[in-house]
Design an enzyme around this catalytic site. Structure first.
Site, PDB file in Angstrom:
ATOM      1  CB  ALA A 273       4.757   3.515   7.695  1.00 28.05           C
TER       2      ALA A 273
ATOM      3  CB  SER B 234      -0.950   0.020   1.196  1.00 30.61           C
ATOM      4  OG  SER B 234      -0.388   0.694   2.299  1.00 30.61           O
ATOM      5  CB  VAL B 235      -0.135   4.729  -0.934  1.00 32.76           C
ATOM      6  CG1 VAL B 235      -1.296   4.964   0.023  1.00 32.76           C
ATOM      7  CG2 VAL B 235       0.573   6.030  -1.263  1.00 32.76           C
ATOM      8  CE  LYS B 236      -3.184   5.464   4.347  1.00 33.87           C
ATOM      9  NZ  LYS B 236      -3.474   6.868   4.666  1.00 33.87           N
ATOM     10  CG  ASP B 237       4.470  -0.078   2.639  1.00 30.57           C
ATOM     11  OD1 ASP B 237       3.604  -0.273   3.513  1.00 30.57           O
ATOM     12  OD2 ASP B 237       4.870  -0.959   1.865  1.00 30.57           O
TER      13      ASP B 237
END
Length: 453
Positions: A48, A42-45
């Site tokens: 994070a 996901s883009v959230k890596d």
């Protein structure tokens, strides 16, 4: 040799893929930034890593500490990867509307998962916002990430995602379309792109039950717009600091059904297996098609992998239960196909009212046909019984024939659903359908409503 020192070094530089069949009606070049190629899918890596590194740099996160975050699942996965590599513990607080797959994946990568109810106010002590903050106060040597207001979120996309898109399109991008949740992606990418070219349009995809669209257009935070919705990863009932409304040119809202349907369409028509917010983005893109010209280059961001939704949007039973499955409902039998094999519950004229009440309770039904040796001769429903009970407390020991109403209308298989619907009136709450084997089945108002798409 060409290798990465650890999995975190593989984050970013995700591909830009031309969309074809699913955007055939859009007269522009449409490219998808497919963020599932990140190691956490996901883009959230991206954010994070950035949020943790910034917290380490200024001392908010100490060695051996515990990271605590409220997440819809994807941010938790990104945080988990970083926590493993850097030696931190992780507690993820997640709402119960998120898919089971997301919760299982978080546990698989070592996170402790705390599940909270969805349908509560953000300030409610049970909400995942409140629980996250409480756990951060109670847990020694912990750091509460708060991705909504942590500006390292949007900074990650300003430093990474925006430049990637600019470079991959050779600076020719004219529109950026993305779902808005925490606001980090749209604000970070939007800031970078508008600095490069102020004429680039930034469009946010919102969902019904969220406050973003109206707030952007009017400046009014309307609590009447807040209600529970199914779509995951976009929309909010708060205004995160990461959402910079001044960078956003407009919003369009997408229904839960459309988001789910288009999530499946992306897989079937483009061979790209992505998640729920991607479906919302594509439907939103189609809703905005009049804004695009043939020479435009439109980039839409696909947030996460479809593997996190196999029990939801990619499950026929889940879709059917919510009326999301694209099925052709035209005939009487279509509305009862899910329970057409069940036995018709009846009551006889000489049975007692108490017997009908007992069957209603046992089978959780509201209407029962009444029969005698000649066939269907009447009907009872819970409203009839309630009125009879108010008039006579001893009605339970009376025979059904003394309280029954007119028999339900009977239709043949193949009767158009429009004709069946006309038979429902204030006096009539059900219709019987004669099946091919000579038996009958009941069609209720609930069945008709459940077939509405």
């Amino acid at each position: 040799m060409d290798f990465s020192k650890n999995i975190l070094e593989t984050i970013g530089n995700t591909p830009l893929v031309k969309l074809n069949k699913i955007v055939a009606e859009i007269d522009a070049l449409v490219l998808a930034k497919v963020e599932t190629f990140n190691p956490g899918n996901s883009v959230k890596d991206r954010m994070a890593v950035k949020m943790i590194e910034d917290a380490e740099a200024d001392g908010r996160l100490q060695p051996g500490g515990t990271i605590i975050e409220g997440t819809s699942g994807n941010t938790g996965m990104g945080l988990a990867l970083v926590a493993i590599i850097k030696g931190y513990k992780l507690i993820c607080v997640i709402s119960d509307k998120q898919s089971k797959e997301k919760m299982d994946i978080l546990r698989a990568v070592g996170a402790k998962v705390v599940v909270c109810p969805t349908d509560v106010e953000p300030t409610d002590p049970r909400s995942y916002y409140s629980v996250s903050k409480r756990l951060a106060l109670e847990t020694p040597n912990s750091w509460y990430v708060n991705q909504y207001d942590n500006m390292s979120n949007s900074l990650a996309h300003y430093e990474q995602t925006g430049p990637e898109i600019w470079k991959q399109t050779d600076g020719k991008i004219t529109h950026f379309v993305v779902g808005v949740g925490t606001g980090g992606t749209i604000s970070g990418v939007g800031k970078y792109l508008k600095e490069k070219n102020p004429n680039i349009k930034i469009w946010g995809i919102d969902t019904y039950g969220s406050v973003f669209k109206k707030y952007h257009e009017t400046g009014i935070f309307d609590e009447n717009e807040i209600y529970s919705y199914i779509t995951e990863g976009i929309g909010e009932d708060i205004l995160p600091k990461n959402v910079d409304f001044s960078l956003i040119d407009g919003f369009t809202k997408v229904t839960d059904k459309d988001a789910a349907v288009y999530t499946r369409k992306i897989a079937l028509e483009e061979a790209i297996f992505v998640g729920n917010s991607a479906g919302a983005c594509i439907k939103g893109l189609l809703q905005l098609k009049e804004h695009f010209k043939p020479e435009d280059v439109v980039v839409v961001l696909f947030h996460d992998s479809g593997s996190r939704y196999v029990g939801k949007m990619f499950n026929d039973d889940w879709m059917r239960e919510r009326g999301f499955l694209e099925e052709n409902i035209t005939k009487a039998e279509d509305v009862i196909k899910d329970h057409i094999d069940k036995e018709l519950i009846v009551v006889r004229t000489e049975e007692l009212v108490s017997h009908a009440i007992e069957r209603m309770r046992k089978y959780k039904i509201s209407q029962i046909p009444v029969v005698d040796i000649t066939g269907f001769v009447g009907s009872v429903d819970e409203t009839d019984l309630f009125r009879s009970y108010v008039a006579d407390k001893n009605v339970a020991e009376k025979p059904i024939k003394e309280v029954m109403g007119k028999p339900f209308p009977i239709v043949k298989m193949g009767t158009p659903i429009e004709e069946v619907s006309k038979l429902f009136t204030k006096e009539n709450d059900a219709v019987l359908i004669e099946l091919e084997n000579g038996n009958h089945h009941i069609i209720t108002k609930y069945d008709i409503i459940g077939s509405i798409k």
